[in-house]
Design a protein around this motif. Structure first.
Motif, PDB file in Angstrom:
ATOM      1  N   CYS A  65     -33.281 -56.415  38.483  1.00  0.00           N
ATOM      2  CA  CYS A  65     -32.835 -54.629  38.260  1.00  0.00           C
ATOM      3  C   CYS A  65     -33.839 -53.641  37.377  1.00  0.00           C
ATOM      4  CB  CYS A  65     -31.359 -54.530  37.806  1.00  0.00           C
ATOM      5  SG  CYS A  65     -31.375 -55.243  36.225  1.00  0.00           S
ATOM      6  N   VAL A  68     -37.164 -53.389  40.093  1.00  0.00           N
ATOM      7  CA  VAL A  68     -37.268 -52.497  41.176  1.00  0.00           C
ATOM      8  C   VAL A  68     -37.692 -50.931  40.767  1.00  0.00           C
ATOM      9  CG1 VAL A  68     -35.673 -51.233  42.458  1.00  0.00           C
ATOM     10  CG2 VAL A  68     -35.246 -53.591  42.153  1.00  0.00           C
ATOM     11  N   GLN A  75     -35.268 -52.259  46.978  1.00  0.00           N
ATOM     12  CA  GLN A  75     -34.622 -53.681  46.379  1.00  0.00           C
ATOM     13  C   GLN A  75     -34.656 -54.731  47.227  1.00  0.00           C
ATOM     14  OE1 GLN A  75     -31.470 -55.325  46.723  1.00  0.00           O
ATOM     15  NE2 GLN A  75     -32.588 -57.025  45.320  1.00  0.00           N
ATOM     16  N   SER A  79     -36.792 -58.204  46.775  1.00  0.00           N
ATOM     17  CA  SER A  79     -36.275 -59.227  47.081  1.00  0.00           C
ATOM     18  C   SER A  79     -37.161 -60.396  47.789  1.00  0.00           C
ATOM     19  CB  SER A  79     -34.799 -59.463  47.166  1.00  0.00           C
ATOM     20  OG  SER A  79     -34.255 -58.540  46.232  1.00  0.00           O
TER      21      SER A  79
END
Length: 117
Positions: A65, A68, A75, A79
């Motif tokens: 978090c 990002v 996101q 990832s």
């Protein structure tokens, strides 16, 4: 400056005979070369390169978090990049509840740095 070269006629060599002897041999074994190539390939993307730079500079594990907002991607895309780095053995992660915390594996970076220098 003119250089006079004497050209020799082209000669066929027997089948299977090498044309010349190698001057230099690789110092890196095949398995090690494959591992380092996977690392180099993973770092070949600018976002992944920047991710490793951020994680390397951070003292500890970084929550996804926090990563990002640093990049202009979603996101799930971030990832995916982290997954590629994890599969290459450059970073690893730890789950804490809903979030994943990422960190650089120092040995992977040291190995690549040692080879490059």
């Amino acid at each position: 400056m003119a250089v006079d070269l004497e050209l020799a006629p082209k000669q066929k060599r027997p089948a299977g005979e090498p044309c010349c002897q190698p001057v230099v041999y690789p110092d890196v074994e095949r398995v090690e070369a494959e591992r380092m190539a996977a690392i180099a390939k993973a770092l070949g993307d600018p976002i992944r390169f920047q991710l490793v730079d951020v994680l390397r500079k951070h003292a500890g594990k970084v929550c996804v978090c926090e990563l990002v907002p640093l990049f202009d991607v979603s996101q799930p895309t971030l990832s995916h990049h982290l997954k590629v780095l994890r599969e290459a053995g450059i970073v690893d992660s730890e789950r804490r509840g809903l979030w994943a915390y990422y960190y650089v594996i120092p040995e992977a970076v040291k190995e690549l740095t040692a080879w490059l220098s």
